[in-house]
Write an enzyme that holds these catalytic residues in place. Structure first.
Site, PDB file in Angstrom:
ATOM      1  N   GLU A 122      26.037  43.120 -63.799  1.00 22.12           N
ATOM      2  CA  GLU A 122      26.651  41.826 -63.671  1.00 22.12           C
ATOM      3  C   GLU A 122      26.274  40.690 -63.385  1.00 22.12           C
ATOM      4  O   GLU A 122      25.374  40.727 -61.998  1.00 22.12           O
ATOM      5  CB  GLU A 122      28.074  42.137 -63.245  1.00 22.12           C
ATOM      6  CG  GLU A 122      28.706  42.868 -63.466  1.00 22.12           C
ATOM      7  CD  GLU A 122      30.684  42.718 -62.462  1.00 22.12           C
ATOM      8  OE1 GLU A 122      30.076  43.414 -61.298  1.00 22.12           O
ATOM      9  OE2 GLU A 122      31.011  42.175 -62.592  1.00 22.12           O
TER      10      GLU A 122
ATOM     11  N   LYS B 250      45.110  44.447 -48.543  1.00 28.72           N
ATOM     12  CA  LYS B 250      43.435  43.552 -47.429  1.00 28.72           C
ATOM     13  C   LYS B 250      42.640  42.855 -48.745  1.00 28.72           C
ATOM     14  O   LYS B 250      42.364  43.123 -49.623  1.00 28.72           O
ATOM     15  CB  LYS B 250      43.318  44.693 -47.396  1.00 28.72           C
ATOM     16  CG  LYS B 250      42.153  44.484 -46.465  1.00 28.72           C
ATOM     17  CD  LYS B 250      40.566  44.721 -46.651  1.00 28.72           C
ATOM     18  CE  LYS B 250      39.607  44.986 -47.148  1.00 28.72           C
ATOM     19  NZ  LYS B 250      38.972  43.397 -47.295  1.00 28.72           N
TER      20      LYS B 250
ATOM     21  N   ARG C 242      49.345  40.586 -59.713  1.00 30.96           N
ATOM     22  CA  ARG C 242      48.964  40.925 -60.398  1.00 30.96           C
ATOM     23  C   ARG C 242      49.583  42.718 -60.016  1.00 30.96           C
ATOM     24  O   ARG C 242      49.964  43.584 -60.778  1.00 30.96           O
ATOM     25  CB  ARG C 242      48.596  41.339 -61.752  1.00 30.96           C
ATOM     26  CG  ARG C 242      46.575  41.383 -61.319  1.00 30.96           C
ATOM     27  CD  ARG C 242      45.681  41.474 -62.207  1.00 30.96           C
ATOM     28  NE  ARG C 242      44.375  42.268 -61.850  1.00 30.96           N
ATOM     29  CZ  ARG C 242      43.776  41.972 -63.267  1.00 30.96           C
ATOM     30  NH1 ARG C 242      43.370  41.117 -64.497  1.00 30.96           N
ATOM     31  NH2 ARG C 242      42.869  42.794 -62.751  1.00 30.96           N
TER      32      ARG C 242
ATOM     33  N   GLU D   5      40.265  48.685 -60.955  1.00 26.71           N
ATOM     34  CA  GLU D   5      39.935  47.255 -61.784  1.00 26.71           C
ATOM     35  C   GLU D   5      38.340  46.983 -61.321  1.00 26.71           C
ATOM     36  O   GLU D   5      38.824  46.483 -60.304  1.00 26.71           O
ATOM     37  CB  GLU D   5      40.790  46.584 -61.305  1.00 26.71           C
ATOM     38  CG  GLU D   5      41.857  46.481 -61.878  1.00 26.71           C
ATOM     39  CD  GLU D   5      42.542  46.862 -63.429  1.00 26.71           C
ATOM     40  OE1 GLU D   5      41.445  46.720 -64.605  1.00 26.71           O
ATOM     41  OE2 GLU D   5      43.656  47.132 -64.089  1.00 26.71           O
TER      42      GLU D   5
ATOM     43  N   ASN E 273      37.385  36.511 -55.958  1.00 27.46           N
ATOM     44  CA  ASN E 273      36.644  35.475 -56.635  1.00 27.46           C
ATOM     45  C   ASN E 273      38.561  35.096 -58.404  1.00 27.46           C
ATOM     46  O   ASN E 273      38.405  34.137 -58.266  1.00 27.46           O
ATOM     47  CB  ASN E 273      35.880  36.517 -58.696  1.00 27.46           C
ATOM     48  CG  ASN E 273      36.371  37.925 -59.025  1.00 27.46           C
ATOM     49  OD1 ASN E 273      37.679  38.035 -58.479  1.00 27.46           O
ATOM     50  ND2 ASN E 273      36.053  38.308 -59.955  1.00 27.46           N
TER      51      ASN E 273
ATOM     52  N   CYS F 123      34.751  39.369 -63.711  1.00 30.83           N
ATOM     53  CA  CYS F 123      34.328  40.955 -64.552  1.00 30.83           C
ATOM     54  C   CYS F 123      34.611  40.590 -66.091  1.00 30.83           C
ATOM     55  O   CYS F 123      34.535  41.646 -66.886  1.00 30.83           O
ATOM     56  CB  CYS F 123      35.557  41.996 -63.626  1.00 30.83           C
ATOM     57  SG  CYS F 123      36.976  41.280 -63.941  1.00 30.83           S
TER      58      CYS F 123
HETATM   59  P1  NAP Z   1      33.706  44.409 -53.132  1.00 28.85           P
HETATM   60  O1  NAP Z   1      32.850  44.067 -52.592  1.00 28.85           O
HETATM   61  O2  NAP Z   1      33.666  45.687 -54.078  1.00 28.85           O
HETATM   62  O3  NAP Z   1      34.430  43.918 -52.492  1.00 28.85           O
HETATM   63  C1  NAP Z   1      36.049  44.369 -52.949  1.00 28.85           C
HETATM   64  C2  NAP Z   1      37.156  44.462 -52.244  1.00 28.85           C
HETATM   65  O4  NAP Z   1      36.759  45.528 -51.368  1.00 28.85           O
HETATM   66  C3  NAP Z   1      37.325  43.511 -51.083  1.00 28.85           C
HETATM   67  O5  NAP Z   1      38.659  43.249 -50.611  1.00 28.85           O
HETATM   68  C4  NAP Z   1      36.676  43.816 -50.016  1.00 28.85           C
HETATM   69  O6  NAP Z   1      36.719  43.218 -48.506  1.00 28.85           O
HETATM   70  C5  NAP Z   1      36.966  45.371 -50.187  1.00 28.85           C
HETATM   71  N1  NAP Z   1      35.949  46.665 -48.995  1.00 28.85           N
HETATM   72  C6  NAP Z   1      34.270  46.231 -49.636  1.00 28.85           C
HETATM   73  N2  NAP Z   1      34.093  47.948 -49.308  1.00 28.85           N
HETATM   74  C7  NAP Z   1      35.167  48.718 -48.537  1.00 28.85           C
HETATM   75  C8  NAP Z   1      35.150  49.417 -48.371  1.00 28.85           C
HETATM   76  N3  NAP Z   1      34.041  50.827 -47.671  1.00 28.85           N
HETATM   77  N4  NAP Z   1      36.322  50.036 -47.861  1.00 28.85           N
HETATM   78  C9  NAP Z   1      37.113  49.167 -48.360  1.00 28.85           C
HETATM   79  N5  NAP Z   1      37.386  48.130 -48.659  1.00 28.85           N
HETATM   80  C10 NAP Z   1      36.589  47.600 -49.040  1.00 28.85           C
HETATM   81  O7  NAP Z   1      33.739  43.606 -54.678  1.00 28.85           O
HETATM   82  P2  NAP Z   1      33.483  41.690 -54.412  1.00 28.85           P
HETATM   83  O8  NAP Z   1      31.716  41.456 -54.897  1.00 28.85           O
HETATM   84  O9  NAP Z   1      34.463  41.378 -53.246  1.00 28.85           O
HETATM   85  O10 NAP Z   1      34.030  41.378 -56.055  1.00 28.85           O
HETATM   86  C11 NAP Z   1      33.018  41.187 -57.664  1.00 28.85           C
HETATM   87  C12 NAP Z   1      33.151  42.373 -58.147  1.00 28.85           C
HETATM   88  O11 NAP Z   1      34.687  43.062 -58.312  1.00 28.85           O
HETATM   89  C13 NAP Z   1      32.877  42.101 -59.217  1.00 28.85           C
HETATM   90  O12 NAP Z   1      31.837  44.005 -59.763  1.00 28.85           O
HETATM   91  C14 NAP Z   1      34.206  42.571 -60.007  1.00 28.85           C
HETATM   92  O13 NAP Z   1      33.489  42.674 -61.606  1.00 28.85           O
HETATM   93  C15 NAP Z   1      35.258  42.755 -59.368  1.00 28.85           C
HETATM   94  N6  NAP Z   1      36.171  42.357 -60.438  1.00 28.85           N
HETATM   95  C16 NAP Z   1      37.032  43.175 -61.332  1.00 28.85           C
HETATM   96  C17 NAP Z   1      38.888  42.809 -62.033  1.00 28.85           C
HETATM   97  C18 NAP Z   1      38.980  43.732 -62.222  1.00 28.85           C
HETATM   98  O14 NAP Z   1      40.198  43.378 -63.455  1.00 28.85           O
HETATM   99  N7  NAP Z   1      38.215  44.860 -63.577  1.00 28.85           N
HETATM  100  C19 NAP Z   1      38.643  41.737 -61.310  1.00 28.85           C
HETATM  101  C20 NAP Z   1      38.189  40.846 -60.011  1.00 28.85           C
HETATM  102  C21 NAP Z   1      36.829  41.338 -59.886  1.00 28.85           C
HETATM  103  P3  NAP Z   1      34.988  42.619 -48.515  1.00 28.85           P
HETATM  104  O15 NAP Z   1      35.123  41.013 -48.224  1.00 28.85           O
HETATM  105  O16 NAP Z   1      35.832  42.541 -46.012  1.00 28.85           O
HETATM  106  O17 NAP Z   1      34.046  43.381 -47.893  1.00 28.85           O
END
Ligand code: NAP
Length: 485
Positions: free
Chosen positions: A389, A182, A167, A258, A159, A292
């Site tokens: 969310e 990654k 950061r 995060e 996102n 987020c």
């Molecule tokens: P996600 O599915 O958790 O993916 C985040 C990252 O993790 C991607 O690089 C993803 O790779 C990787 N990943 C997924 N499964 C993994 C595994 N089993 N082992 C290692 N890495 C893995 O989240 P998203 O849909 O991309 O992002 C949205 C979420 O991020 C929301 O919940 C949002 O609130 C949160 N977010 C939090 C913050 C904060 O600062 N708190 C900031 C931004 C976003 P792939 O792309 O290959 O799946």
């Protein structure tokens, strides 16, 4: 069909390991799509577990020498990188718009925000300090020093393709840690362009290694479990975060998480309603609602709810939904079909339970993944979107009449990342800020992200802080030396 773009053409599409650009084992590639068109944008290397291990080896091998560099040298590298990002703002913005969908103006805003982490941590690199004191019983002297944690694994989401990287990378460089990064499979191009830029400013080989892969679990788990890794920092969903915390337990890693959010946005009866609507638009619509920190639950005092809803609906209904590359676009596409399906299911569920659609409420556009800016009123407390969310352009309004009642509702979630409220009563501002169980509170403002502030959450939103004075501590260990005179 692959759409052409000079910005995309200029990005290295390979893995960056030990200062070398190389193909993935067996030449495998993964496809990156443009969410505004659904068309292929580029293909980048698709790393295997062996490629991932090679990246960790490069980071581990570079660690000792990198930790010995002068803080000023590390700071100057970050400063140069900040300046180059700023010079190349248009290029980074275009890459983010093409691979992630956000409108160009917002992508430029992310370039500024993301670049600022390099400037901030270039200034922090030379302020790493320790302590010297006399033991209370005399005799012994107590010396504390801060040293880099060591090779760090960084996993970032789609996102904010630039800022979620800078950061983490900024403080790691400042502290003297090497790293394996990654990025998300949907948005690898921005991170690859950033790696090219860091190579250009002279970051030594092996300090930063970038792997792109379609098999994130398979590639990252062995790296996280490897004893050479000393820290994991992750930004993404709580579900994946939980899994990674378990994997980190094996080597007892330093961990920063995060994770997801479910931000309440409260408008008290004494608020400046126009300012609250402006704030809600930012808190809700920044990044097409895919943040987020996005306002997920709007609680508006019953006495001002109609006025607030009317004004919000007028603004939301007037937004231009279009491909982010269109200069008039204010709302770009969501990231993929799964995101559209999720938002639509949450809206259907709310409507089935009695919510009213004031504006929007369905998908739009002939191609790509567009959803109409939507305002719902009378949202029932048992609607799924009260707990989940939304991650899309949907503002859902509930009403309240009492301060204690709304604070209790705001805190009634497993998450604790961002929260917001509007009031003109100073005592209430302090009282409510203290009572909210969140890592971050915005008072009379709809944006709280700031490189100079500690960003992070509590409860299922994670732990650790990014940015601010706290940000660099995540990459430093304290060592205590007792000296007998
Ligand atoms: P996600 O599915 O958790 O993916 C985040 C990252 O993790 C991607 O690089 C993803 O790779 C990787 N990943 C997924 N499964 C993994 C595994 N089993 N082992 C290692 N890495 C893995 O989240 P998203 O849909 O991309 O992002 C949205 C979420 O991020 C929301 O919940 C949002 O609130 C949160 N977010 C939090 C913050 C904060 O600062 N708190 C900031 C931004 C976003 P792939 O792309 O290959 O799946």
């Amino acid at each position: 069909m692959v759409a052409s773009s000079a910005a995309v053409d200029g990005v290295a599409k390979q893995l960056f390991i030990g200062g070398q650009w190389r193909d993935a084992a067996e030449g495998r590639t993964l496809v990156v799509d443009n969410p505004a068109t659904g068309q292929e944008l580029a293909r980048v290397a698709d790393a295997s577990p062996a490629d991932g291990m090679a990246a960790l080896t490069a980071a581990a091998d570079a660690q000792k020498e990198w930790a010995r560099t002068d803080p000023r040298e590390r700071g100057e590298l970050l400063r140069k990188a900040f300046e180059l990002i700023t010079q190349r703002a248009d290029l980074f913005a275009e890459l983010m718009t093409l691979e992630m969908g956000k409108p160009l103006a917002e992508a430029k805003g992310e370039v500024t925000y993301g670049g600022e982490f390099f400037r901030w941590f270039s200034e922090e690199a030379v302020r790493i300090s320790g302590r010297y004191s006399v033991a209370p019983s005399g005799g012994t002297r107590l010396l504390t020093m801060k040293q880099p944690v060591g090779p760090t694994v960084m996993i970032t989401p789609w996102n904010f393709p630039l800022a979620m990287g800078t950061r983490k990378i900024g403080p790691a460089i400042a502290a003297g840690c090497t790293m394996v990064v990654k990025p998300a499979a949907e948005t690898p191009l921005t991170m690859l362009a950033l790696a090219q830029l860091l190579e250009e400013v002279g970051l030594p080989a092996g300090v930063l290694n970038v792997i792109t892969t379609s098999a994130s679990g398979e590639v990252m788990e062995p790296i996280i479990r490897d004893p050479r890794t000393r820290k994991l920092t992750f930004t993404g969903s709580t579900a994946v975060g939980r899994k990674l915390i378990e994997q980190s337990a094996q080597q007892v890693l330093r961990v920063s998480m995060e994770l997801g959010g479910n931000a309440p946005f409260i408008v008290f009866e004494d608020a400046d309603i126009d300012a609250a609507v402006e704030g809600a638009m930012l808190a809700k619509m920044r990044n097409i609602g895919e943040a987020c920190t996005a306002a997920n639950r709007l609680y508006v005092h019953a006495s001002v709810a109609d006025e607030f809803a009317d004004k919000m609906a007028a603004k939301m209904g007037g937004l231009v939904v279009a491909d982010g590359m269109d200069p008039d676009s204010q709302v770009g596409p969501l990231i993929n079909q799964k995101a559209i399906d999720k938002v639509d299911a949450l809206v259907r569920d709310a409507v089935d339970r009695g919510a009213q659609v004031v504006t929007g409420g369905s998908t739009t556009g002939e191609a790509g993944f567009f959803y109409e800016p939507t305002v719902l009123t009378n949202l029932p407390a048992d609607a799924d979107m009260v707990r989940e969310e939304i991650f899309g352009p949907v503002a859902a309004i509930q009403t309240f009449t009492d301060e204690d009642e709304v604070v209790a509702k705001a805190n009634d979630t497993e998450y604790g990342l961002a929260s917001y409220f509007f009031t003109r009563d100073f005592s209430r501002a302090i009282r409510v800020a203290e009572a909210l169980d969140y890592g971050m509170v915005g008072v009379n403002q709809g944006i709280i992200s700031n490189p100079a502030a500690p960003f992070g959450g509590v409860k299922a939103s994670g732990f650790g802080r990014e940015g601010g004075f706290e940000g660099i501590d995540e990459y430093l260990e304290d060592k205590y030396v007792g000296i007998k005179l």
